[in-house]
Design a protein around this motif. Structure first.
Motif, PDB file in Angstrom:
ATOM      1  N   MET A 151      -8.673  -7.667  -7.681  1.00  0.00           N
ATOM      2  CA  MET A 151      -7.407  -8.405  -7.528  1.00  0.00           C
ATOM      3  C   MET A 151      -7.693  -9.771  -6.939  1.00  0.00           C
ATOM      4  N   LYS A 152      -7.156 -10.785  -7.551  1.00  0.00           N
ATOM      5  CA  LYS A 152      -7.380 -12.146  -7.069  1.00  0.00           C
ATOM      6  C   LYS A 152      -6.583 -12.402  -5.808  1.00  0.00           C
ATOM      7  N   LYS A 153      -7.206 -13.004  -4.810  1.00  0.00           N
ATOM      8  CA  LYS A 153      -6.524 -13.271  -3.551  1.00  0.00           C
ATOM      9  C   LYS A 153      -5.456 -14.336  -3.735  1.00  0.00           C
ATOM     10  N   TRP A 164      -3.696 -16.930  -1.784  1.00  0.00           N
ATOM     11  CA  TRP A 164      -3.770 -17.677  -0.539  1.00  0.00           C
ATOM     12  C   TRP A 164      -2.530 -18.523  -0.351  1.00  0.00           C
ATOM     13  N   SER A 196      -5.737  -3.373  -0.508  1.00  0.00           N
ATOM     14  CA  SER A 196      -5.785  -4.811  -0.229  1.00  0.00           C
ATOM     15  C   SER A 196      -6.859  -5.487  -1.072  1.00  0.00           C
ATOM     16  N   TRP A 197      -6.441  -6.524  -1.809  1.00  0.00           N
ATOM     17  CA  TRP A 197      -7.295  -7.318  -2.684  1.00  0.00           C
ATOM     18  C   TRP A 197      -8.030  -6.464  -3.714  1.00  0.00           C
ATOM     19  N   GLY A 232      -1.348 -13.020   2.284  1.00  0.00           N
ATOM     20  CA  GLY A 232      -0.918 -12.425   1.027  1.00  0.00           C
ATOM     21  C   GLY A 232      -0.293 -11.053   1.149  1.00  0.00           C
ATOM     22  N   ASP A 288      -1.304  -8.736   3.175  1.00  0.00           N
ATOM     23  CA  ASP A 288      -2.335  -7.797   3.625  1.00  0.00           C
ATOM     24  C   ASP A 288      -1.867  -7.196   4.948  1.00  0.00           C
ATOM     25  N   GLN A 324      -1.870  -3.344   1.103  1.00  0.00           N
ATOM     26  CA  GLN A 324      -1.269  -4.652   0.900  1.00  0.00           C
ATOM     27  C   GLN A 324       0.078  -4.470   0.201  1.00  0.00           C
TER      28      GLN A 324
END
Length: 413
Positions: free
Chosen positions: A1-3, A5, A92-93, A385, A387, A393
């Protein structure tokens, strides 16, 4: 998964700004003065099924309007959400990674992004039950928020523009008007909660204790429309390829440094000191306060407001177009962007942006509120994000975008 930001110079700088006012030296001083911060934790009450909750006319549970917490503070009871929370949590992520420590900063951080929601001439705090009574507001968070909203109704209805409905809180700010009869919607809104960990000795120096966000809390902050005074807790910024970032006092000044194609940000800080006795007050402000430095140079809450809750920084970011006058000059009647609160019946027209303020009613899923408090805040983690600091998340909306769609909408009647 793309963070995902959070961007924008204002948001990046917020944690550093807090650290500058709550320095390591203060924390070291606090360590030498007190060893124990938090009182004994109270047993967690069993959650009442949402289906069994009966609400009074004001939306508060009729069987238990208020419940005292471990420090004797008031708050609403724990209630189970009326949906399956686990379906809205993801690793998460994509991996279950735990975020890094926020050190050397002294606060734990929990951040997420919201999309813009409905635009209404409603204010459920100042004008409850009176639709159309207020100046126009841009809402985000709970998609069902309106003039009739309150804690109970928000907890058990509506989706959310902030990740998902595990955060059914309602946030709203004055609508941005383009001078040509349209509302400019923000591309996105960044929310950044922060607070000292409850184990920090500085909690007993700054106040009596650091506590979780009390269930049912609500307040208004920023420019006071009733008194014409400002808490000096907001500024405007600019972000983009040709931007000159800064802390500008109003839209007129910020626009001079924010050419077309960049984003202008309206950034505001919520208060962090609470009196522990009220979830709301007559003026919707006096139950909250900001800390200040005393003669000893140490940041402290007023003695009347000794409980430190997670404060949050809210940043609404708008794409600049040709309707925003970027000359840096302004006179009444000039066509440019303004806040809906800058020009009100019976009130002298104010300099664009100078009346910025925000409203908030908390309505988090109780388990998720506990997660980000215990992990991101109390473990001094740097959570972004959505998290939650425990390998989970908040699942992001499938329709998330960094650009408002539509960007311009009609001003509500």
């Amino acid at each position: 998964m793309k963070k995902l930001w959070i961007v924008g110079a204002a948001v990046v700088a917020a944690s550093s700004a807090y650290a500058a006012t709550n320095t390591a030296g203060v924390a070291q001083t606090a360590t030498s003065l007190v060893a124990v911060v938090a009182g004994p934790a109270a047993p967690a009450p069993a959650a009442t099924p949402a289906a069994a909750v009966k609400l009074a006319a004001d939306g508060l549970p009729v069987d238990a309007i208020r419940k005292t917490g471990p420090f004797g503070v008031v708050q609403q009871p724990v209630y189970a959400s009326n949906f399956k929370a686990d379906d809205l949590l993801v690793p998460s992520w994509g991996t279950g990674a735990i975020p890094d420590s926020g050190a050397p900063d002294v606060v734990g951080a929990f951040r997420f992004i919201c999309m813009p929601g409905q635009v209404l001439k409603d204010d459920p705090i100042v004008f409850p039950g009176q639709p159309g009574k207020s100046h126009a507001h841009q809402f985000f968070g709970n998609t069902g928020a309106n003039a009739y909203s309150n804690y109970g109704k928000l907890r058990f209805s509506g989706d959310s523009t902030c990740n998902n409905k595990l955060n059914r809180s309602a946030y709203w700010v004055p609508a941005m008007l383009n001078g040509k009869g349209k509302v400019v919607r923000p591309d996105y809104v960044s929310i950044y909660y922060k607070r000292l960990p409850e184990s920090s000795p500085a909690c007993r120096i700054e106040g009596k204790a650091c506590v979780e966000m009390p269930r049912g809390l609500r307040f208004v902050f920023g420019y006071n429309m009733s008194t014409g005074k400002s808490e000096n807790n907001f500024y405007f910024n600019c972000d983009g390829p040709t931007a000159t970032p800064g802390h500008y006092p109003d839209l007129v000044t910020a626009a001079k440094f924010c050419p077309v194609g960049n984003r202008i940000g309206a950034v505001i800080q919520a208060p962090s000191c609470w009196n522990g006795r009220q979830l709301n007050s007559g003026d919707h402000r006096s139950h909250m306060a900001f800390p200040s430095y005393g003669w000893d140079g140490i940041l402290k809450c007023p003695a009347t407001h000794p409980y430190i809750v997670p404060t949050f920084t809210l940043g609404a970011w708008y794409t600049v177009d040709e309707d925003l006058d970027t000359s840096g000059d302004w006179s009444e009647g000039k066509s440019t962007w303004t806040l809906a609160s800058d020009s009100m019946p019976g009130m002298a027209t104010q300099r664009p942006g100078s009346t910025f303020h925000a409203d908030w009613i908390g309505a988090w899923d109780d388990k998720v509120l506990a997660m980000w408090t215990e992990n991101c805040i109390n473990k001094l983690l740097n959570c972004s994000g959505g998290d939650l600091g425990n390998g989970l998340q908040l699942k992001m909306r499938d329709d998330f975008t960094w650009n408002a769609t539509p960007r311009l909408v009609d001003l509500p009647k």
